[in-house]
Design a protein around this motif. Structure first.
Motif, PDB file in Angstrom:
ATOM      1  N   GLY A 275      10.628 149.232  80.072  1.00 53.14           N
ATOM      2  CA  GLY A 275      11.537 150.289  80.058  1.00 53.14           C
ATOM      3  C   GLY A 275      12.977 149.783  80.794  1.00 53.14           C
ATOM      4  O   GLY A 275      12.114 148.205  81.501  1.00 53.14           O
ATOM      5  N   VAL A 276      13.575 149.878  81.145  1.00 54.64           N
ATOM      6  CA  VAL A 276      14.688 149.224  81.773  1.00 54.64           C
ATOM      7  C   VAL A 276      14.881 150.401  83.123  1.00 54.64           C
ATOM      8  O   VAL A 276      15.549 149.563  84.310  1.00 54.64           O
ATOM      9  N   MET A 277      14.318 151.173  83.250  1.00 51.01           N
ATOM     10  CA  MET A 277      14.148 152.196  84.363  1.00 51.01           C
ATOM     11  C   MET A 277      13.100 152.654  85.495  1.00 51.01           C
ATOM     12  O   MET A 277      11.828 152.472  84.853  1.00 51.01           O
ATOM     13  N   LEU A 278      13.272 151.984  86.796  1.00 52.08           N
ATOM     14  CA  LEU A 278      11.543 152.034  87.439  1.00 52.08           C
ATOM     15  C   LEU A 278      11.386 153.862  88.121  1.00 52.08           C
ATOM     16  O   LEU A 278      12.391 154.380  88.105  1.00 52.08           O
ATOM     17  N   ASP A 279       9.850 154.334  87.929  1.00 49.40           N
ATOM     18  CA  ASP A 279       9.978 155.210  88.737  1.00 49.40           C
ATOM     19  C   ASP A 279       9.986 155.595  90.139  1.00 49.40           C
ATOM     20  O   ASP A 279      10.020 154.292  91.070  1.00 49.40           O
ATOM     21  N   LYS A 280      10.638 156.489  90.376  1.00 49.61           N
ATOM     22  CA  LYS A 280      10.848 156.354  91.961  1.00 49.61           C
ATOM     23  C   LYS A 280      10.187 156.850  92.761  1.00 49.61           C
ATOM     24  O   LYS A 280      10.078 156.400  93.933  1.00 49.61           O
ATOM     25  N   ALA A 281       8.776 156.911  92.197  1.00 55.32           N
ATOM     26  CA  ALA A 281       7.946 157.643  93.597  1.00 55.32           C
ATOM     27  C   ALA A 281       6.846 156.071  93.703  1.00 55.32           C
ATOM     28  O   ALA A 281       6.457 155.654  94.536  1.00 55.32           O
ATOM     29  N   SER A 282       6.721 155.719  92.739  1.00 60.71           N
ATOM     30  CA  SER A 282       5.698 154.606  92.664  1.00 60.71           C
ATOM     31  C   SER A 282       6.095 153.343  92.275  1.00 60.71           C
ATOM     32  O   SER A 282       5.788 152.190  92.133  1.00 60.71           O
ATOM     33  N   ARG A 283       7.514 153.156  91.657  1.00 59.85           N
ATOM     34  CA  ARG A 283       8.661 151.698  91.301  1.00 59.85           C
ATOM     35  C   ARG A 283       7.633 150.882  90.356  1.00 59.85           C
ATOM     36  O   ARG A 283       7.665 149.928  90.532  1.00 59.85           O
ATOM     37  N   ASN A 284       7.287 151.247  89.536  1.00 57.47           N
ATOM     38  CA  ASN A 284       6.859 150.778  88.468  1.00 57.47           C
ATOM     39  C   ASN A 284       7.521 151.184  87.291  1.00 57.47           C
ATOM     40  O   ASN A 284       8.073 152.203  86.440  1.00 57.47           O
ATOM     41  N   ALA A 285       7.693 149.898  86.263  1.00 56.43           N
ATOM     42  CA  ALA A 285       8.310 150.649  85.001  1.00 56.43           C
ATOM     43  C   ALA A 285       7.362 150.227  84.103  1.00 56.43           C
ATOM     44  O   ALA A 285       6.153 150.296  84.754  1.00 56.43           O
ATOM     45  N   LEU A 286       7.403 151.301  82.624  1.00 53.80           N
ATOM     46  CA  LEU A 286       6.731 151.208  81.386  1.00 53.80           C
ATOM     47  C   LEU A 286       6.745 150.628  80.461  1.00 53.80           C
ATOM     48  O   LEU A 286       8.295 149.873  79.963  1.00 53.80           O
ATOM     49  N   ALA A 287       5.452 149.732  80.255  1.00 55.96           N
ATOM     50  CA  ALA A 287       5.818 148.898  78.936  1.00 55.96           C
ATOM     51  C   ALA A 287       5.242 149.432  78.269  1.00 55.96           C
ATOM     52  O   ALA A 287       3.668 150.121  77.705  1.00 55.96           O
ATOM     53  N   TYR A 288       5.873 149.784  76.666  1.00 54.82           N
ATOM     54  CA  TYR A 288       5.283 150.437  75.706  1.00 54.82           C
ATOM     55  C   TYR A 288       4.984 149.191  74.588  1.00 54.82           C
ATOM     56  O   TYR A 288       5.269 148.615  73.530  1.00 54.82           O
ATOM     57  N   VAL A 289       3.176 149.871  74.606  1.00 54.17           N
ATOM     58  CA  VAL A 289       2.547 148.492  73.473  1.00 54.17           C
ATOM     59  C   VAL A 289       1.605 149.538  72.088  1.00 54.17           C
ATOM     60  O   VAL A 289       1.097 150.685  71.940  1.00 54.17           O
ATOM     61  N   GLU A 290       2.692 148.697  71.042  1.00 57.26           N
ATOM     62  CA  GLU A 290       1.176 149.855  69.758  1.00 57.26           C
ATOM     63  C   GLU A 290       0.689 150.158  69.987  1.00 57.26           C
ATOM     64  O   GLU A 290      -0.077 148.688  70.010  1.00 57.26           O
ATOM     65  N   LEU A 291      -0.524 150.940  69.008  1.00 58.09           N
ATOM     66  CA  LEU A 291      -0.897 150.782  69.049  1.00 58.09           C
ATOM     67  C   LEU A 291      -1.746 151.234  67.821  1.00 58.09           C
ATOM     68  O   LEU A 291      -1.156 151.806  67.231  1.00 58.09           O
ATOM     69  N   PRO A 292      -3.104 150.555  67.122  1.00 60.07           N
ATOM     70  CA  PRO A 292      -3.513 150.423  66.044  1.00 60.07           C
ATOM     71  C   PRO A 292      -3.938 151.962  65.334  1.00 60.07           C
ATOM     72  O   PRO A 292      -4.246 152.949  67.053  1.00 60.07           O
ATOM     73  N   SER A 293      -4.268 152.519  64.200  1.00 54.81           N
ATOM     74  CA  SER A 293      -4.638 153.858  64.580  1.00 54.81           C
ATOM     75  C   SER A 293      -5.997 153.922  64.775  1.00 54.81           C
ATOM     76  O   SER A 293      -7.342 153.108  64.151  1.00 54.81           O
ATOM     77  N   SER A 294      -6.710 155.378  65.636  1.00 54.44           N
ATOM     78  CA  SER A 294      -8.400 154.986  65.493  1.00 54.44           C
ATOM     79  C   SER A 294      -8.617 156.485  66.114  1.00 54.44           C
ATOM     80  O   SER A 294      -7.461 157.173  66.729  1.00 54.44           O
ATOM     81  N   SER A 295      -9.748 156.926  65.305  1.00 50.11           N
ATOM     82  CA  SER A 295     -10.655 157.936  64.960  1.00 50.11           C
ATOM     83  C   SER A 295     -10.413 158.217  66.751  1.00 50.11           C
ATOM     84  O   SER A 295     -10.479 159.784  67.416  1.00 50.11           O
ATOM     85  N   ALA A 296     -10.871 157.545  67.685  1.00 44.60           N
ATOM     86  CA  ALA A 296     -11.457 157.665  69.287  1.00 44.60           C
ATOM     87  C   ALA A 296     -10.316 157.798  70.293  1.00 44.60           C
ATOM     88  O   ALA A 296      -9.773 158.053  71.259  1.00 44.60           O
ATOM     89  N   LEU A 297      -8.629 157.231  69.771  1.00 46.56           N
ATOM     90  CA  LEU A 297      -7.719 158.093  70.177  1.00 46.56           C
ATOM     91  C   LEU A 297      -7.086 158.614  70.244  1.00 46.56           C
ATOM     92  O   LEU A 297      -7.182 159.656  69.168  1.00 46.56           O
ATOM     93  N   ARG A 298      -6.972 159.139  71.528  1.00 47.03           N
ATOM     94  CA  ARG A 298      -6.064 160.647  71.864  1.00 47.03           C
ATOM     95  C   ARG A 298      -5.141 160.559  72.959  1.00 47.03           C
ATOM     96  O   ARG A 298      -4.479 159.570  73.567  1.00 47.03           O
ATOM     97  N   ALA A 299      -3.821 161.179  72.230  1.00 52.00           N
ATOM     98  CA  ALA A 299      -2.840 161.412  73.065  1.00 52.00           C
ATOM     99  C   ALA A 299      -3.006 162.095  74.650  1.00 52.00           C
ATOM    100  O   ALA A 299      -3.809 163.133  74.437  1.00 52.00           O
ATOM    101  N   GLY A 300      -2.884 161.363  75.295  1.00 54.42           N
ATOM    102  CA  GLY A 300      -2.972 162.033  76.750  1.00 54.42           C
ATOM    103  C   GLY A 300      -4.052 161.466  77.903  1.00 54.42           C
ATOM    104  O   GLY A 300      -4.161 161.521  78.586  1.00 54.42           O
ATOM    105  N   MET A 301      -4.808 160.460  76.664  1.00 51.79           N
ATOM    106  CA  MET A 301      -5.856 159.623  77.460  1.00 51.79           C
ATOM    107  C   MET A 301      -5.048 158.775  78.229  1.00 51.79           C
ATOM    108  O   MET A 301      -4.471 158.259  78.129  1.00 51.79           O
ATOM    109  N   TYR A 302      -5.731 158.402  79.562  1.00 48.02           N
ATOM    110  CA  TYR A 302      -5.404 158.039  80.437  1.00 48.02           C
ATOM    111  C   TYR A 302      -6.124 155.953  80.408  1.00 48.02           C
ATOM    112  O   TYR A 302      -7.614 156.592  80.725  1.00 48.02           O
ATOM    113  N   VAL A 303      -5.925 154.975  80.305  1.00 47.12           N
ATOM    114  CA  VAL A 303      -6.756 153.837  80.111  1.00 47.12           C
ATOM    115  C   VAL A 303      -6.262 153.224  80.696  1.00 47.12           C
ATOM    116  O   VAL A 303      -5.446 152.742  80.743  1.00 47.12           O
ATOM    117  N   ARG A 304      -7.185 151.378  80.646  1.00 50.17           N
ATOM    118  CA  ARG A 304      -7.209 150.221  81.375  1.00 50.17           C
ATOM    119  C   ARG A 304      -6.559 149.448  80.023  1.00 50.17           C
ATOM    120  O   ARG A 304      -7.388 149.149  79.125  1.00 50.17           O
TER     121      ARG A 304
END
Length: 400
Positions: A275-304
């Motif tokens: 991402g080219v824009m930083l969050d105004k509160a956290s000053r973090n940018a987003l790196a968008y990582v493509e993921l393979p299909s997995s039955s254990a993966l759900r949208a909305g999860m917060y992972v490390r």
């Protein structure tokens, strides 16, 4: 008690008997006091050899230099790659049938719901009749214009009359075109009563309610396009230069199978873009990582996870060599005289049973020997005995 003391006392008493009685009594008293003091005096301590203190036997390992991959640890949410909003395109039509629900995998063109089409079909028939009427009137006006066009050459009609016939023919043709457009519009309305998926994906939300009449643009379904999810890793602004498109990444998931313990699962991905824009509160940018299909993966999860940013040299020791002292990690080196020396260190990357030592090592760290087995029992300055060396690999040393 020494064996010569009793005969000596007897000899003294026998000699005192030869003296006059008062003197004999006085001498006997003095002799008794002398012997009593002699007997009560503590014996000289015997010279016994002190036992030698037992030394703790420890195993040692040298510091190794290895090439390890550089990783950037981050955390973030799992989100759809793209979402599709399927909306109602016709106003005021109630939902007659629902054919898909949340979690369904659908294909492009698959029917998701059907709206009531009774009124639309009636409007379509009326539009067809109107078109037929307009087509007939346009054809009649064109024929009339063709007949009077020949009469104008003989002077039977004036130019003004001919112009009126031409205008009537043009108006009839326009009415026919308008009726044809209305018919197409009604056909599109009829087609819109069949709510279909624009692309393949997974139904993530359903807003359609059976029997409800929605307005134009109201969302009926939401799809995760092609079922693709991505990890939106939050990257601090000072770490952004290290991340680029195409880098490999890995996330960690903790899942629990039925009647089983928690299990760790790793998924490999790749950075799609940063991402080219930083969050105004956290000053973090987003790196968008493509993921393979997995039955254990759900949208909305917060992972490390971690992003591989390259490789560099690492000074590593077995994990066993690291102990905690005063709440800080530390290692022990062994001098040539067998004395343990404490070094509080800073840890870096980990790989298996090995850990990187970033700072805190002595100046001659590459020549030093570090305690591995038994490090938890050693104190700073203790004398230790080094176990006989055995040819083992660094990985074996770390897992013993």
């Amino acid at each position: 008690m020494a064996p010569f003391r009793i005969p000596m006392f007897t000899l003294i008493v026998s000699r005192l008997r030869r003296l006059p009685s008062p003197l004999a009594l006085l001498g006997a008293t003095i002799a008794a006091l002398v012997l009593l003091a002699h007997w009560s005096a503590p014996a000289a301590p015997s010279e016994q050899p002190q036992p030698q203190r037992n030394l703790l036997t420890v195993a040692i390992a040298p510091l190794h230099q290895e090439h390890w991959p550089d990783t950037l640890t981050a955390s973030g949410a799992v989100a759809p790659w793209q979402e599709i909003s399927v909306v109602a395109e016709v106003d005021g039509l109630r939902v007659a049938e629902i054919l898909a629900d949340v979690g369904d995998h659908v294909k492009a063109g698959q029917l998701l719901a059907r709206l009531s089409d009774t009124g639309v079909r009636a409007d379509l028939e009326q539009a067809r009749a109107t078109l037929d009427e307009a087509r007939a009137q346009s054809a009649d006006a064109a024929q009339t214009l063709a007949r009077v066009a020949g009469m104008s050459e003989r002077g039977a009609l004036s130019d003004q009359q001919i112009a009126q016939y031409r205008l009537a023919s043009s108006v009839a043709a326009a009415r026919e075109a308008a009726a044809r457009a209305v018919l197409k519009q009604q056909q599109r309305r009829l087609a819109a009563t069949r709510v279909v998926a624009p692309d393949s994906g997974i139904v993530s939300a359903r807003g359609a309610v059976l029997g409800a009449a929605g307005a134009t643009g109201s969302e009926l379904f939401r799809l995760i396009r092609q079922g693709r999810l991505e990890w939106q890793a939050e990257i601090a602004q000072e770490e952004l230069p290290r991340v680029a498109s195409g880098m490999a990444a890995q996330i960690e998931l903790s899942t629990r199978q039925p009647q089983a313990q928690w299990q760790a699962q790793s998924l490999e991905g790749r950075v799609r873009t940063v991402g080219v824009m930083l969050d105004k509160a956290s000053r973090n940018a987003l790196a968008y990582v493509e993921l393979p299909s997995s039955s254990a993966l759900r949208a909305g999860m917060y992972v490390r996870g971690a992003i591989s940013t390259g490789a560099s040299r690492a000074a590593v020791l077995p994990q066993q060599a690291v102990v905690m002292r005063d709440g800080l990690p530390a290692v022990f080196s062994v001098t040539a005289g067998g004395r343990a020396v404490l070094h509080k260190v800073k840890l870096g990357r980990r790989q298996g049973e090995l850990v990187e030592i970033v700072a805190g090592l002595p100046p001659n760290a590459e020549e030093a020997r570090f305690v591995t087995l038994g490090a938890g029992l050693v104190g700073d300055g203790d004398q230790v005995r080094v176990a006989a060396p055995r040819r083992v690999s660094l990985q074996e040393e770390g897992t013993r």
